[in-house]
Design a protein around this motif. Structure first.
Motif: not given
Length: 446
Positions: A82-101
């Motif tokens: 959850e904290e790592i997802v939050k980092i992406a959100e705070m930087q204006g990005r959407t967290y996307t799992p690697l397999d989807q990328l």
């Protein structure tokens, strides 16, 4: 890059875009792996920047406190999913799992470009860019997960039965998190930590703070919770608690002696002041070996057969209760004191046929027996009658396979898997021999 306002010391403007910057003191940079925390707020709007600043600033101040406490932030493993997802959100990005990328080359290339422009950050920020963090669970959430995963087994239970199953699991988690000093992610729980916990339990056993059985249950319950979570996620690997065991003490209740029961229970009506339903329930145990839960849960229309050629009861799952194991299903002829009990209460022990009835009856009767000197020792209780029933069957040389059947125990021999077993007419003959243990049965004749 200039500061936006003296009142907001970490809010800066680069061109027209707002940026959050928090300089890390030189002596802490080794722990952080960088010289500052810097995050683009991805906006040119003042109000939006202020809102995002309010979200970002407390988060990075918390990281700064961790650094001051000597914690390293150079590894992604010290942050939750959850904290790592939050980092992406705070930087204006959407967290996307690697397999989807990987399934979208254009998006992957753009993510790589953004990561490169950001200076190729490592650790937790790298995970936030390329979606390599995996969802996990905190220790405190394991019981809730267990309840959801095992709903098919828990839903038929009464509130009291469910509590008896869940409360020990919650207590085990409480003991572990208290030892660790905090609630942590399951994935961060190490073998060394569990070994240290095991060692601390040994010390408590040595100081007589707890018993070995209690310590063993803590370990077993944690193993069950973790195993349930892992199997639900197709992970069949060992848990960090595997192999950490204690030699449990033998806490089996001692059986009542036949002489004690004859002289203290049956010679006179010492149960005259106990309510009739409770007395009948207790006496029904004597010559059936059943538990209170089994007897209180009988369906009077289908499982109490007093008018049959051989009066009997049928122990099976019904709308009132589940069986502890499949082996508990059995048909038991009624003889001796147990037959008298059902003759007095042909529709069963309705006073205790509720979900909490067996426990209420147990508490009442155990207290009555203790207050009236009807326990052979302090270690005896109602459940001791099941042990007495087993000893009586041995004494009368009832075949071992039939003993297992009447007790509701699993017979590990191959013979029990063949044929239809003993007919009721033959079982009652054995049971009648057992009921002759009582000298004063005739005192209850009508």
């Amino acid at each position: 890059m200039k500061r936006f306002s003296p009142d907001l010391p970490h809010l800066y403007v680069r061109g027209k875009n707002f940026v959050f910057r928090l300089v890390i003191p030189a002596h802490l940079r080794g722990l952080a792996g960088k010289a500052e925390f810097k995050v683009s707020l991805k906006t040119k709007d003042h109000l939006t920047a202020l809102r995002k600043y309010g979200e970002v600033e407390p988060y990075y101040q918390n990281l700064m406190e961790k650094l001051r406490a000597g914690e390293t932030l150079t590894s992604a493993t010290d942050l939750s999913y959850e904290e790592i997802v939050k980092i992406a959100e705070m930087q204006g990005r959407t967290y996307t799992p690697l397999d989807q990328l990987l399934q979208n080359p254009t998006e992957f290339i753009q993510t790589h470009t953004n990561w490169t422009k950001a200076g190729k950050p490592k650790g937790r920020e790298l995970q936030s860019y390329f979606g390599t963090a995996t969802p996990t669970i905190k220790l405190s959430d394991l019981v809730t997960f267990y309840e959801t995963d095992q709903i098919h087994l828990l839903s038929p239970l009464s509130d009291r039965e469910r509590s008896k199953k869940i409360n020990p699991l919650q207590n085990a988690v409480k003991q572990l998190t208290a030892f660790l000093g905090k609630d942590i992610e399951l994935e961060s729980l190490t073998r060394q930590q569990t070994r240290d916990f095991h060692k601390s339990l040994k010390a408590k056993i040595a100081s007589q703070e707890i018993k070995a059985n209690t310590a063993s249950k803590y370990i077993t319950h944690m193993r069950v919770l973790i195993k349930t979570y892992k199997l639900a996620h197709d992970d069949e690997s060992e848990t960090v608690f595997d192999g950490l065991n204690f030699i449990a003490e033998d806490n089996a209740r001692p059986p009542f002696s036949i002489d004690f029961l004859n002289e203290r229970w049956f010679k006179e009506d010492v149960f005259a002041t106990l309510n009739p339903c409770a007395k009948a329930l207790l006496f029904a145990v004597i010559d059936t070996g059943c538990s209170f839960k089994e007897l209180c849960g009988l369906n009077p229309d289908h499982e109490i057969k007093l008018s049959a050629t051989v009066p009997h009861i049928i122990i099976q799952e019904n709308q009132n209760r589940q069986l502890k194991t499949a082996h508990r299903k059995r048909i038991i002829p009624l003889v001796g004191y147990s037959l008298r009990s059902f003759q007095d209460f042909p529709h069963g022990f309705t006073k205790y046929a509720t979900g909490n009835g067996p426990s209420n009856a147990s508490g009442l009767i155990n207290k009555f027996m203790k207050n009236n000197g009807l326990l052979e020792t302090d270690e005896h209780a109602i459940y001791s009658l099941r042990h007495t029933f087993k000893d009586r069957m041995r004494r009368h040389r009832i075949p071992e396979e039939l003993q297992h059947y009447l007790m509701g125990h699993k017979d590990h021999g191959m013979g029990s898997r063949y044929g239809h077993g003993y007919p009721l007419e033959e079982i009652v003959t054995y049971m009648q021999h057992v009921s002759k243990d009582w000298k004063y049965l005739s005192l209850n004749d009508k």
